[in-house]
Write a protein that holds these residues in place. Structure first.
Motif, PDB file in Angstrom:
ATOM      1  N   PHE A   1      -6.163  16.059  22.821  1.00 37.64           N
ATOM      2  CA  PHE A   1      -7.544  15.734  22.465  1.00 37.64           C
ATOM      3  C   PHE A   1      -7.604  14.690  21.350  1.00 37.64           C
ATOM      4  CE2 PHE A   1      -7.909  19.983  24.365  1.00 37.64           C
ATOM      5  CZ  PHE A   1      -8.754  19.656  25.410  1.00 37.64           C
ATOM      6  N   ILE A   2      -6.512  14.531  20.602  1.00 36.10           N
ATOM      7  CA  ILE A   2      -6.470  13.492  19.573  1.00 36.10           C
ATOM      8  C   ILE A   2      -6.562  12.122  20.236  1.00 36.10           C
ATOM      9  CG2 ILE A   2      -4.997  12.413  17.829  1.00 36.10           C
ATOM     10  CD1 ILE A   2      -4.065  15.202  17.061  1.00 36.10           C
ATOM     11  N   LEU A   3      -5.940  11.970  21.396  1.00 32.76           N
ATOM     12  CA  LEU A   3      -6.003  10.708  22.124  1.00 32.76           C
ATOM     13  C   LEU A   3      -7.430  10.348  22.493  1.00 32.76           C
ATOM     14  CD1 LEU A   3      -2.946  10.980  24.549  1.00 32.76           C
ATOM     15  CD2 LEU A   3      -3.148   9.596  22.491  1.00 32.76           C
ATOM     16  N   LEU A   4      -8.219  11.348  22.839  1.00 33.39           N
ATOM     17  CA  LEU A   4      -9.602  11.104  23.246  1.00 33.39           C
ATOM     18  C   LEU A   4     -10.474  10.661  22.080  1.00 33.39           C
ATOM     19  CD1 LEU A   4     -10.117  14.152  25.625  1.00 33.39           C
ATOM     20  CD2 LEU A   4      -9.643  11.780  26.251  1.00 33.39           C
ATOM     21  N   GLN A   5     -10.048  10.977  20.860  1.00 36.59           N
ATOM     22  CA  GLN A   5     -10.831  10.610  19.680  1.00 36.59           C
ATOM     23  C   GLN A   5     -10.482   9.222  19.162  1.00 36.59           C
ATOM     24  OE1 GLN A   5      -9.860  13.820  17.040  1.00 36.59           O
ATOM     25  NE2 GLN A   5     -11.427  15.167  17.872  1.00 36.59           N
ATOM     26  N   GLN A   6      -9.414   8.616  19.682  1.00 33.91           N
ATOM     27  CA  GLN A   6      -8.991   7.306  19.193  1.00 33.91           C
ATOM     28  C   GLN A   6      -9.644   6.191  20.005  1.00 33.91           C
ATOM     29  OE1 GLN A   6      -4.718   7.556  19.421  1.00 33.91           O
ATOM     30  NE2 GLN A   6      -4.572   8.241  17.302  1.00 33.91           N
ATOM     31  N   SER A   7      -9.863   5.074  19.320  1.00 28.98           N
ATOM     32  CA  SER A   7     -10.426   3.909  19.996  1.00 28.98           C
ATOM     33  C   SER A   7      -9.325   3.238  20.817  1.00 28.98           C
ATOM     34  CB  SER A   7     -10.982   2.922  18.974  1.00 28.98           C
ATOM     35  OG  SER A   7      -9.919   2.318  18.261  1.00 28.98           O
ATOM     36  N   PRO A   8      -9.710   2.410  21.788  1.00 27.49           N
ATOM     37  CA  PRO A   8      -8.692   1.678  22.553  1.00 27.49           C
ATOM     38  C   PRO A   8      -7.793   0.821  21.649  1.00 27.49           C
ATOM     39  CG  PRO A   8     -10.792   1.568  23.673  1.00 27.49           C
ATOM     40  CD  PRO A   8     -11.043   2.216  22.348  1.00 27.49           C
ATOM     41  N   SER A   9      -8.356   0.240  20.601  1.00 26.65           N
ATOM     42  CA  SER A   9      -7.555  -0.569  19.679  1.00 26.65           C
ATOM     43  C   SER A   9      -6.526   0.284  18.947  1.00 26.65           C
ATOM     44  CB  SER A   9      -8.450  -1.260  18.648  1.00 26.65           C
ATOM     45  OG  SER A   9      -9.285  -2.190  19.276  1.00 26.65           O
ATOM     46  N   GLN A  10      -6.919   1.475  18.550  1.00 28.22           N
ATOM     47  CA  GLN A  10      -5.980   2.377  17.880  1.00 28.22           C
ATOM     48  C   GLN A  10      -4.843   2.777  18.821  1.00 28.22           C
ATOM     49  OE1 GLN A  10      -8.944   5.308  16.765  1.00 28.22           O
ATOM     50  NE2 GLN A  10      -8.593   4.891  14.583  1.00 28.22           N
ATOM     51  N   LEU A  11      -5.188   3.045  20.070  1.00 30.31           N
ATOM     52  CA  LEU A  11      -4.156   3.418  21.038  1.00 30.31           C
ATOM     53  C   LEU A  11      -3.190   2.264  21.288  1.00 30.31           C
ATOM     54  CD1 LEU A  11      -6.357   5.392  23.584  1.00 30.31           C
ATOM     55  CD2 LEU A  11      -4.690   6.343  21.982  1.00 30.31           C
ATOM     56  N   LEU A  12      -3.727   1.045  21.415  1.00 32.85           N
ATOM     57  CA  LEU A  12      -2.871  -0.122  21.623  1.00 32.85           C
ATOM     58  C   LEU A  12      -1.959  -0.368  20.430  1.00 32.85           C
ATOM     59  CD1 LEU A  12      -5.007  -2.857  23.389  1.00 32.85           C
ATOM     60  CD2 LEU A  12      -3.085  -1.587  24.296  1.00 32.85           C
ATOM     61  N   SER A  13      -2.502  -0.277  19.227  1.00 27.82           N
ATOM     62  CA  SER A  13      -1.665  -0.515  18.048  1.00 27.82           C
ATOM     63  C   SER A  13      -0.584   0.556  17.932  1.00 27.82           C
ATOM     64  CB  SER A  13      -2.506  -0.593  16.771  1.00 27.82           C
ATOM     65  OG  SER A  13      -3.131   0.631  16.499  1.00 27.82           O
ATOM     66  N   GLN A  14      -0.890   1.779  18.315  1.00 25.22           N
ATOM     67  CA  GLN A  14       0.110   2.839  18.307  1.00 25.22           C
ATOM     68  C   GLN A  14       1.225   2.525  19.311  1.00 25.22           C
ATOM     69  OE1 GLN A  14      -1.327   6.717  19.488  1.00 25.22           O
ATOM     70  NE2 GLN A  14       0.217   7.741  18.235  1.00 25.22           N
ATOM     71  N   LEU A  15       0.864   2.036  20.497  1.00 23.78           N
ATOM     72  CA  LEU A  15       1.878   1.672  21.487  1.00 23.78           C
ATOM     73  C   LEU A  15       2.761   0.529  20.991  1.00 23.78           C
ATOM     74  CD1 LEU A  15      -0.184   1.886  24.790  1.00 23.78           C
ATOM     75  CD2 LEU A  15       1.713   3.360  24.113  1.00 23.78           C
ATOM     76  N   VAL A  16       2.145  -0.477  20.366  1.00 24.82           N
ATOM     77  CA  VAL A  16       2.907  -1.638  19.903  1.00 24.82           C
ATOM     78  C   VAL A  16       3.788  -1.295  18.717  1.00 24.82           C
ATOM     79  CG1 VAL A  16       2.708  -3.936  18.856  1.00 24.82           C
ATOM     80  CG2 VAL A  16       1.278  -3.331  20.803  1.00 24.82           C
ATOM     81  N   PHE A  17       3.219  -0.632  17.701  1.00 21.16           N
ATOM     82  CA  PHE A  17       3.936  -0.452  16.442  1.00 21.16           C
ATOM     83  C   PHE A  17       4.778   0.821  16.372  1.00 21.16           C
ATOM     84  CE2 PHE A  17       0.322  -3.211  15.260  1.00 21.16           C
ATOM     85  CZ  PHE A  17       1.069  -4.324  14.924  1.00 21.16           C
ATOM     86  N   GLU A  18       4.298   1.900  16.973  1.00 22.34           N
ATOM     87  CA  GLU A  18       5.048   3.148  16.894  1.00 22.34           C
ATOM     88  C   GLU A  18       5.980   3.342  18.090  1.00 22.34           C
ATOM     89  OE1 GLU A  18       2.489   6.462  16.050  1.00 22.34           O
ATOM     90  OE2 GLU A  18       1.400   5.316  14.528  1.00 22.34           O
ATOM     91  N   ARG A  19       5.501   2.968  19.261  1.00 27.47           N
ATOM     92  CA  ARG A  19       6.299   3.165  20.486  1.00 27.47           C
ATOM     93  C   ARG A  19       7.098   1.930  20.872  1.00 27.47           C
ATOM     94  NH1 ARG A  19       6.344   8.582  21.981  1.00 27.47           N
ATOM     95  NH2 ARG A  19       4.340   9.446  21.375  1.00 27.47           N
TER      96      ARG A  19
END
Length: 104
Positions: A12-30
């Motif tokens: 459910f944390i994923l559902l609370q994040q904006s698309p930009s937050q998800l993209l930055s997480q993929l780029v910087f963390e993953r």
């Protein structure tokens, strides 16, 4: 082995994040390559700019102090108002056009 454990997060944390937050997480963390994300987004028809997400994540936005912004906005409105008045007087020389300074 502790390092082999799989981290299970709250979906459910994923559902609370904006698309930009998800993209930055993929780029910087993953460590997903930006070109790979861009092509996937384009393929799926999603209108997200990976480069813009990177810039927004890495650079603080430059903002003017609010007093300066207000001053510049008033000055801009005054200049626009004066320009419109000049154009109206030029285009309609026989019509008396009152000066109205509500922008200040």
């Amino acid at each position: 082995d502790v390092s082999a454990e799989i981290k299970v997060g709250n979906p459910f944390i994923l559902l609370q994040q904006s698309p930009s937050q998800l993209l930055s997480q993929l780029v910087f963390e993953r460590q997903v390559h930006p070109d790979r994300l861009s092509s996937l987004l384009a393929k799926e028809g999603l209108n997200l700019n990976v480069q813009q997400v990177i810039v927004n994540s890495c650079c603080e936005p430059l903002s003017l102090c609010s007093a300066r912004q207000n001053s510049q906005a008033k000055s801009l409105l005054t200049n626009i108002s004066n320009l419109i008045h000049q154009c109206a007087c030029h285009c309609l020389p026989d019509v008396e056009i009152p000066v109205h300074n509500s922008a200040v």
